[in-house]
Design an enzyme around this catalytic site. Structure first.
Site, short mmCIF file in Angstrom:
data_model
loop_
_atom_site.label_atom_id
_atom_site.label_comp_id
_atom_site.label_asym_id
_atom_site.label_seq_id
_atom_site.Cartn_x
_atom_site.Cartn_y
_atom_site.Cartn_z
N CYS A 19 0.83 -1.22 0.00
CA CYS A 19 0.00 0.00 0.00
C CYS A 19 0.86 1.26 0.00
O CYS A 19 1.00 1.92 -1.03
CB CYS A 19 -0.95 0.02 1.20
SG CYS A 19 -2.17 -1.32 1.18
N ARG A 20 1.43 1.63 1.15
CA ARG A 20 2.07 2.93 1.27
C ARG A 20 3.39 3.05 0.51
O ARG A 20 3.59 4.01 -0.24
CB ARG A 20 2.30 3.26 2.75
CG ARG A 20 1.02 3.48 3.51
CD ARG A 20 1.23 3.43 5.02
NE ARG A 20 1.60 2.08 5.46
CZ ARG A 20 1.99 1.76 6.68
NH1 ARG A 20 2.08 2.72 7.59
NH2 ARG A 20 2.29 0.51 6.98
N ASP A 132 -1.41 3.53 8.19
CA ASP A 132 -1.67 2.28 7.47
C ASP A 132 -3.13 2.24 6.99
O ASP A 132 -4.04 2.27 7.81
CB ASP A 132 -1.39 1.13 8.44
CG ASP A 132 -1.49 -0.23 7.78
OD1 ASP A 132 -2.03 -0.31 6.66
OD2 ASP A 132 -1.04 -1.20 8.41
P1 4NP Z 1 1.33 -1.34 3.83
O1 4NP Z 1 -0.11 -1.87 4.30
O2 4NP Z 1 2.27 -1.57 4.99
O3 4NP Z 1 1.10 0.11 3.58
O4 4NP Z 1 1.70 -2.14 2.60
C1 4NP Z 1 -0.29 -3.13 4.85
C2 4NP Z 1 -0.32 -4.23 4.02
C3 4NP Z 1 -0.49 -5.50 4.54
C4 4NP Z 1 -0.64 -5.65 5.90
C5 4NP Z 1 -0.59 -4.55 6.73
C6 4NP Z 1 -0.40 -3.29 6.21
N1 4NP Z 1 -0.84 -6.93 6.43
O5 4NP Z 1 -1.03 -7.04 7.65
O6 4NP Z 1 -0.81 -7.93 5.70
#
Ligand code: 4NP
Length: 160
Positions: A19-20, A132
């Protein structure tokens, strides 16, 4: 081996790298390209966990990013302390948890000196984290993109 390549190497870090940090990578790449600076940068992203390794960015993030003109093409990969701390100049964490995970993997002061928070580069916003968005709705993704557009501008200004 010593690195004679004088590109500035930037690595964006979040938890899942779906995502981020892929959004940060896509936005920063577009700003660098629009500024005609592609040959001066190497830009990548990685996650602190390997759960999503090999996956494209989350479909929601790809959709919201594309609506703003950013195509997210990266595939998730986990951060590799033995390669990434040596290779990159700026290792930029999306939140405090990512930053403390990175610090705990640092092999010494030189590694720690490469660590930054994305929100250190805020210019128009006043956030201290890129929240998040994974378990939330559309507003969370739009907020992430708003913060990343602001901070990617600030980061490019800083490095230029
Ligand atoms: P990211 O978001 O850190 O911005 O890519 C997330 C993607 C997956 C998970 C948590 C946050 N997860 O728990 O799988």
């Amino acid at each position: 081996m010593e690195n004679h390549n004088d590109k500035t190497k930037v690595l964006f870090i979040c938890l899942g790298n779906i995502c981020r940090s892929p959004a940060a990578e896509g936005i920063f790449k577009k700003y660098v390209s629009d500024a005609g600076l592609n040959d001066q940068f190497e830009i990548d992203s990685a996650g602190m966990i390997s759960n999503h390794e090999g996956n494209k960015a989350d479909r929601r993030m790809r959709t919201y990013a594309e609506e703003r003109g950013y195509i997210l093409e990266s595939l998730s990969r986990p951060f590799d302390k033995d390669v990434d701390f040596d290779h990159f100049d700026y290792i930029i964490a999306m939140d405090g948890s990512n930053l403390s995970d990175l610090k705990s993997r640092a092999r010494g002061e030189a590694d720690i000196a490469k660590l930054h928070r994305m929100t250190d580069y805020c210019i128009g916003f006043d956030y201290d984290t890129v929240p998040d968005p994974y378990y939330g709705g559309a507003e969370g993704f739009e907020l992430v993109l708003d913060i990343l557009e602001d901070t990617c501008k600030g980061l490019l200004d800083k490095i230029k």
